[in-house]
Design a protein around this motif. Structure first.
Motif, PDB file in Angstrom:
ATOM      1  N   VAL A 159       0.850  -1.198   0.000  1.00 58.37           N
ATOM      2  CA  VAL A 159       0.000   0.000   0.000  1.00 58.37           C
ATOM      3  C   VAL A 159       0.884   1.246   0.000  1.00 58.37           C
ATOM      4  N   GLU A 273      11.543   5.767   7.526  1.00 57.80           N
ATOM      5  CA  GLU A 273      10.964   4.880   8.546  1.00 57.80           C
ATOM      6  C   GLU A 273      12.067   4.303   9.424  1.00 57.80           C
ATOM      7  N   ARG A 284       8.024   5.790  -2.801  1.00 52.86           N
ATOM      8  CA  ARG A 284       6.800   5.375  -3.519  1.00 52.86           C
ATOM      9  C   ARG A 284       5.941   6.579  -3.896  1.00 52.86           C
ATOM     10  N   ARG A 314      11.150  -2.435  -2.664  1.00 54.04           N
ATOM     11  CA  ARG A 314      10.091  -1.922  -3.543  1.00 54.04           C
ATOM     12  C   ARG A 314       9.841  -0.445  -3.241  1.00 54.04           C
ATOM     13  N   GLU A 318      16.939   0.848   1.609  1.00 56.81           N
ATOM     14  CA  GLU A 318      17.055   0.330   2.972  1.00 56.81           C
ATOM     15  C   GLU A 318      18.495   0.451   3.453  1.00 56.81           C
TER      16      GLU A 318
HETATM   17  O1  LIG Z   1      10.848  -7.494   4.510  1.00 56.70           O
HETATM   18  P1  LIG Z   1       9.502  -6.895   4.369  1.00 56.70           P
HETATM   19  O2  LIG Z   1       8.557  -7.277   5.459  1.00 56.70           O
HETATM   20  O3  LIG Z   1       8.911  -7.156   3.011  1.00 56.70           O
HETATM   21  O4  LIG Z   1       9.732  -5.319   4.499  1.00 56.70           O
HETATM   22  C1  LIG Z   1      10.352  -4.590   3.432  1.00 56.70           C
HETATM   23  C2  LIG Z   1       9.916  -3.156   3.501  1.00 56.70           C
HETATM   24  O5  LIG Z   1       8.479  -3.215   3.577  1.00 56.70           O
HETATM   25  C3  LIG Z   1       7.785  -1.993   3.789  1.00 56.70           C
HETATM   26  O6  LIG Z   1       7.827  -1.223   2.602  1.00 56.70           O
HETATM   27  C4  LIG Z   1       7.127  -1.815   1.522  1.00 56.70           C
HETATM   28  O7  LIG Z   1       5.736  -1.932   1.858  1.00 56.70           O
HETATM   29  C5  LIG Z   1       5.050  -0.657   2.083  1.00 56.70           C
HETATM   30  C6  LIG Z   1       3.638  -0.955   2.524  1.00 56.70           C
HETATM   31  O8  LIG Z   1       2.966  -1.754   1.601  1.00 56.70           O
HETATM   32  C7  LIG Z   1       5.137   0.182   0.799  1.00 56.70           C
HETATM   33  O9  LIG Z   1       4.495   1.428   0.992  1.00 56.70           O
HETATM   34  C8  LIG Z   1       6.603   0.397   0.421  1.00 56.70           C
HETATM   35  O10 LIG Z   1       6.698   1.071  -0.810  1.00 56.70           O
HETATM   36  C9  LIG Z   1       7.313  -0.970   0.276  1.00 56.70           C
HETATM   37  O11 LIG Z   1       8.700  -0.786   0.051  1.00 56.70           O
HETATM   38  C10 LIG Z   1       8.372  -1.238   4.955  1.00 56.70           C
HETATM   39  O12 LIG Z   1       7.704  -0.007   5.077  1.00 56.70           O
HETATM   40  C11 LIG Z   1       9.854  -1.073   4.839  1.00 56.70           C
HETATM   41  O13 LIG Z   1      10.372  -0.444   5.983  1.00 56.70           O
HETATM   42  C12 LIG Z   1      10.470  -2.451   4.736  1.00 56.70           C
HETATM   43  O14 LIG Z   1      11.871  -2.327   4.618  1.00 56.70           O
END
Ligand SMILES: O=P(O)(O)OC[C@H]1O[C@H](O[C@H]2O[C@H](CO)[C@@H](O)[C@H](O)[C@H]2O)[C@H](O)[C@@H](O)[C@@H]1O
Length: 411
Positions: A159, A273, A284, A314, A318
């Motif tokens: 999202v 974050e 995003r 995505r 990081e």
């Molecule tokens: O290892 P994960 O649990 O897959 O975490 C990886 C990152 O996930 C999150 O970001 C991703 O999901 C968000 C919500 O759907 C989206 O807005 C964002 O664009 C994605 O990259 C999380 O916020 C990150 O901190 C994590 O590193």
């Protein structure tokens, strides 16, 4: 906490091999700062990372930060990851495909049928774990199964706002059910606290910050050669086990978190974050034309922090410590901690959607102890063996696993 007290607290979460890994070759005393509770990090004269956890040999220039005496080569390109090389913008784009390509294809009238054909061809290489369920079940018969689940994009849909990536109640029920039958861990880039807040199932293991913060429910000793990690308490007072191989990076990560927030605050849509041992810089919601500014700002901050690196997720950059630790290592650690590292009777299943999950897929391939399942609605190269299209298929798969196991037990 002194070292003796740490020894006294060791319980079945850390094996002898892991403890040996923590030995500092310089003085052959265990460097137990790997295994810390959530208490304030220790300030030590040596970085709390054994040299074999660093991705390259500690020769060359020293860290710019006085207290860290470990040395590291200060190469600007290549091994210091994509953001340090000139290819960071390409990496941002390739890890975050936009819909432009699809829209262009739709305009040309070639979208859906071609995309479907490409996906069907891809499925020949990465068969659907649902369509192949019988095959997986046959292979799992008589084996001890462990389940590893990524969070974002696997249990919850992607999202726009990372704070709103909630999983559905049905998914939670499916995870809870399957965890009744198999040891189950959530392995996420998020902080442990955040991912626990989203998932909310106590009986699971949680590996946050890409595996740099591992917690699990207290268990009896599962194997004689397993020692304990530190027992601690979470915010709600529950006793948990902890393993934190990057604990000494905390002050640096906090510092960088502040700098990244400051330097991206004028970029519309950018957000930062705090993932405890890692920092995510999200783009995003940034116009694609400004992605290079995001990358450049992150790059500029990291120039002064050679012991931090960037990986690409995505639409997210990081930032994390350079230690040789990732989701794959976390899986190995957990398998060992659960007494599931020996023998041919183990089947580990890892379900994930992201680049960072590839480390875990690779480990399972290498040790031949299980399989990766890539969650993707579009063709993608992967070290996984099977695929699922989206979180709803993941839920179906987890439910099938639980039903299959309960039917075996009922026989
Ligand atoms: O290892 P994960 O649990 O897959 O975490 C990886 C990152 O996930 C999150 O970001 C991703 O999901 C968000 C919500 O759907 C989206 O807005 C964002 O664009 C994605 O990259 C999380 O916020 C990150 O901190 C994590 O590193």
């Amino acid at each position: 906490m002194d070292d003796q007290k740490v020894y006294a607290n060791l319980s079945p979460f850390v094996s002898v091999a892991w403890l040996l890994d923590l030995l500092d070759p310089m003085d052959l005393k265990p460097n137990l700062t790997h295994v810390l509770t959530d208490a304030a990090p220790l300030t030590r004269s040596r970085l709390g990372v054994s040299s074999n956890q660093l991705p390259y040999s500690p020769k060359g220039a020293t860290f710019p930060h006085g207290s860290f005496l470990l040395a590291i080569p200060r190469k600007k390109t290549g091994i210091l990851d994509d953001v340090r090389s000139s290819g960071w913008l390409d990496a941002m784009k390739s890890s975050s495909p936009t819909h432009n390509k699809v829209s262009k294809d739709i305009c040309l009238g070639i979208a859906s049928s071609d995309a479907d054909a490409a996906y069907s061809t891809w499925l020949l290489k990465y068969p659907s774990a649902l369509a192949s369920f019988e095959q997986i079940a046959n292979c799992a018969k008589g084996k001890r199964i462990a389940l590893f689940l990524d969070y974002d994009g696997t249990l919850s849909p992607i999202v726009e706002n990372p704070d709103c990536a909630f999983m559905s109640d049905n998914m939670r029920a499916a995870v809870r059910k399957v965890a009744e039958y198999f040891p189950t861990a959530i392995i996420s880039g998020r902080s442990c606290d955040k991912v626990y807040e989203f998932v909310g199932v106590r009986e699971l293991y949680y590996a946050g910050s890409h595996g740099m913060d591992i917690r699990g429910p207290l268990r009896e000793s599962v194997s004689d050669n397993h020692l304990d990690s530190i027992n601690s308490f979470d915010k709600k007072g529950n006793e948990v086990n902890l393993f934190q191989p990057a604990a000494e990076f905390l002050p640096m990560i906090d510092e960088v978190l502040g700098l990244l927030k400051e330097c991206t605050k004028d970029i519309e849509g950018a957000s930062v974050e705090n993932n405890k041992f890692c920092v995510s810089v999200h783009y995003r919601n940034v116009a694609e034309a400004s992605w290079d500014i995001v990358g450049q700002r992150v790059y500029d901050v990291l120039k002064d922090y050679p012991c931090l690196r960037v990986t690409h997720g995505r639409k997210v950059l990081e930032v994390r410590p350079v230690i040789d630790w990732n989701k794959g290592k976390a899986v190995t650690f957990l398998l060992e901690s659960l007494g599931l590292n020996d023998g041919d009777d183990v089947l580990a299943i890892y379900v994930g959607d992201d680049r960072t999950d590839e480390d875990a897929f690779k480990v399972l391939r290498e040790v031949n102890k299980g399989c990766g399942i890539l969650v993707s609605p579009a063709p993608k190269e992967s070290s996984a063996i099977y695929s699922l299209r989206d979180p709803s298929e993941v839920m179906e798969f987890l439910t099938s696993l639980a039903i299959w196991k309960s039917s075996i037990q009922a026989r």
